[in-house]
Each structure stands twice: as structure tokens, then as C-alpha cells.
Design an enzyme around this catalytic site. Structure first.
Site, PDB file in Angstrom:
ATOM      1  CE1 TYR A 126      41.462  46.852  34.069  1.00  0.00           C
ATOM      2  CE2 TYR A 126      43.359  47.577  35.295  1.00  0.00           C
ATOM      3  CZ  TYR A 126      42.231  46.805  35.198  1.00  0.00           C
ATOM      4  OH  TYR A 126      41.871  45.988  36.240  1.00  0.00           O
ATOM      5  CE  LYS A 178      38.210  32.855  28.418  1.00  0.00           C
ATOM      6  NZ  LYS A 178      38.171  31.544  29.104  1.00  0.00           N
ATOM      7  CG  ASP A 211      39.650  30.156  31.948  1.00  0.00           C
ATOM      8  OD1 ASP A 211      40.451  30.616  31.141  1.00  0.00           O
ATOM      9  OD2 ASP A 211      38.683  29.445  31.609  1.00  0.00           O
ATOM     10  CG  ASP A 235      44.544  45.236  38.308  1.00  0.00           C
ATOM     11  OD1 ASP A 235      45.256  45.216  39.330  1.00  0.00           O
ATOM     12  OD2 ASP A 235      43.556  45.985  38.195  1.00  0.00           O
TER      13      ASP A 235
END
Length: 339
Positions: A126, A178, A211, A235
């Protein structure tokens, strides 16, 4: 508060349904006897129409002076147009942590959900620098973004989260990443964790790939306590956990800096129902409860949360949470429970 002191707070009603849910929240806080003096200012679309910019100097000056702000939803155009006023406030006041609690308030699909998600607020994708790479006649053939995460900033976020967890009696913090794919960009979060975890002997730290975390949140949400994660993942996951407890209409957030605190209803401005008197003000009221906690009125905060829960559970909420009331009817029913 014990000394009877009233606290100045910047109030930003927002766009769309913002003024309606803000008025309802002010009415409830007045009935609650909240020790607050409001400084009303503007941001977003309304400010852009009036001032030619989405975040006027008057609003920034007020927040800098009061250090506390309560904000309704702000409209931001997609694609072109002005930058998000909320993002600009986060940057201006270095609001490095976004705190998003999700707690079961009324019967639904899941029971006993009580999660606090802390999202890194200033880095990651972001804050990426974006560019186009042309190819032949197509100037927008390839889009490129370069993101960053700073270890020192992540260690500050981890310490903030751990201290908050200890203060609230929490036991476990899950770092979501991740790092199996984004080995540097999110792997640095795990490096920061290893340098900080030893400072908090009463907490259990673990980590989880994003995930896998998403799947477990929708199958066994009661197993989570505190989650800390990157800007982008936060987010997405913060809206996911809101869905576990009734949606964005009943959840709120806090943007936290070293000495400035911005509390907000995290849903959109819903222009399609603006002015119809049917908007659910619960999220704005939950944001006000977080504000009350911060200014030293936790008893009032819990009374407000309990009244919201009881009113919705009794079927006296707005239509989006299974009730029959409009905004005014819900607000009045809630105030009766504060008496």
C-alpha cells in the site's frame, strides 16, 4: 472519568450515511454521559466540495491539537480523483497500527469469536511506488509496484501489539505472512518476531501463512486470539473477521500513532441509502467505545458495547442485522438500555 475532566475530540461526520450515524452516536454518547467536547471538522467528498481538497488544514490542525478523532466513512473516487483522506491522515500523523477487534455481539453463524487484528498501516504494497512499462504502442502494457517493509518499524508494531495483548489479558499472538513466496517482503516480519519475542515471556507467539489463516478463520475462528500482519493482508483479513461477527456494520477500527488516535467506522459511505434513515450506526458507536477506552472511560465503553449487543439481540436493530428499526428507532431503543 474520576476527575470529571472533559476531553476535546475532533469529530469528522464523513460522507453518505456518515452524518446520520454520527448524529446517532453523538446522541447515545450524550445519554451515556461521555466526558467529550466535540470539534466538528470535515474530510472526504464533502470537504473536497467545500474546500477543494479532501483533507483541509483546519481538520489536520484540529486533530493535531486534540490528539483524538472519531471519523465516519469517507468517499474516495476509484481510479482518478483525489487521494484517500483516511490514508493521508495515517501518513500525516504516522498512525502505524490499525487495530480491528471482532467480537460476537449477537447470535449468528459463529459463537465466542473474540479476535483482535493488528494491521501494519504505513508500509508494504500500500506504500508501493507504481509505474507503467510500455510495450509498442501500449503505454500501459505492464504494471509494476515496488513495496517495502522496514524491520525497525515491524519491531515497533510487534511491541505495540504485545503490550496491548498483555494489557488486555490476551495469551497468544499469531503473525500472518506469505514468507514461503514473498521471502524478503514478508519474511522480514518473521525476522522481526525472532528479535522481539523474548521480551514478552507471558505470551505465546506463532506464525501462519495467510491463505491457511484465511481458511482457518472461517472454519475455527474461536482458536484465534490476536493476529498481527502486513498492510495488504490486514486489509483483507480484517474484513473477513468482521464477517464472522455480523459484518462491517457492527465493527470498528482504531488507527494508532505515538500520540494521535483516530477511531473510525470501517464500512463505506453507502450513498445508495444516504438520507433514508435506515443506516446501522453500530460501527460508529463501536468506534466511540474504543475512543472511550483510550480516554480513560472503560466502564462507559463496556456499557455502550453491552447496550449495542442487547439491542440487536432483542431484535431491535436495523434491517441489516435482522431487526425492524430504522436508525432513530435503534438509537432510541439503545438509549433506553443505558438508563
Amino acid at each position: 472519568m474520576a476527575d470529571g475532566k472533559r476531553i476535546a475530540v475532533t469529530l469528522i461526520p464523513g460522507d453518505g450515511i456518515g452524518p446520520e450515524i454520527t448524529a446517532a452516536t453523538k446522541k447515545v454518547l450524550s445519554a451515556l454521559g461521555a466526558p467529550i467536547v466535540w470539534e466538528e471538522r470535515y474530510a472526504g467528498e464533502q470537504a473536497f466540495r467545500s474546500y477543494g481538497q479532501p483533507l483541509p488544514k483546519e481538520t489536520l490542525d484540529s486533530i493535531a491539537a486534540t490528539r483524538y478523532a472519531l471519523k465516519g466513512p469517507l468517499s474516495t473516487p476509484s481510479g482518478g480523483g483525489y487521494r484517500s483522506a483516511t490514508v493521508q491522515m495515517r501518513e500525516k500523523f504516522k498512525l502505524f497500527a490499525n487495530v480491528r477487534p471482532a467480537r460476537t455481539l449477537f447470535p449468528g453463524r459463529f459463537e465466542n469469536v473474540d479476535i483482535i487484528l493488528v494491521r501494519e498501516n504505513l508500509q508494504g504494497l500500500y506504500a508501493a511506488k507504481e509505474m507503467w512499462i510500455p510495450e509498442g504502442d501500449d503505454e500501459h502494457a505492464t504494471a509494476v509496484a515496488t513495496a517495502f517493509n522496514n524491520k525497525g518499524n515491524l519491531k515497533r508494531l510487534l511491541r505495540f501489539t504485545a503490550n496491548m495483548a498483555v494489557e488486555k489479558g490476551r495469551k497468544r499472538i499469531t503473525v500472518v505472512h506469505k514468507a514461503n513466496i514473498l521471502k524478503m517482503l514478508t519474511g522480514i516480519f518473521l525476522e522481526a518476531l525472532e528479535e522481539v519475542r523474548g521480551e514478552f515471556s507471558t505470551l505465546v507467539f506463532d506464525d501462519m501463512i495467510v491463505d491457511a489463516c484465511a481458511m482457518k478463520l472461517v472454519t475455527r475462528p474461536e482458536t484465534f486470539d490476536v493476529i498481527i500482519t502486513t498492510n495488504l493482508f490486514g486489509d483483507v483479513l480484517s474484513d473477513l473477521i468482521a464477517g464472522l461477527v455480523g459484518g462491517l456494520g457492527v465493527t470498528a477500527g482504531a488507527n494508532v500513532g505515538d500520540d494521535v488516535f483516530l477511531f473510525e467506522a470501517v464500512h463505506g459511505s453507502a450513498p445508495d441509502i444516504a438520507g433514508k434513515g435506515i443506516a446501522n450506526p453500530s460501527a460508529m458507536m463501536m468506534a466511540a467505545a474504543m475512543l472511550l477506552d483510550q480516554i480513560g472511560s472503560p466502564e462507559l465503553a463496556e456499557r455502550l458495547r453491552a447496550a449495542i449487543s442487547e439491542t440487536i439481540t432483542a431484535g431491535e436493530g436495523t434491517g441489516d442485522v435482522g431487526g425492524q428499526n430504522n436508525t432513530e428507532g435503534f438509537t432510541n431503543a439503545l438509549i433506553k438500555r443505558l438508563a
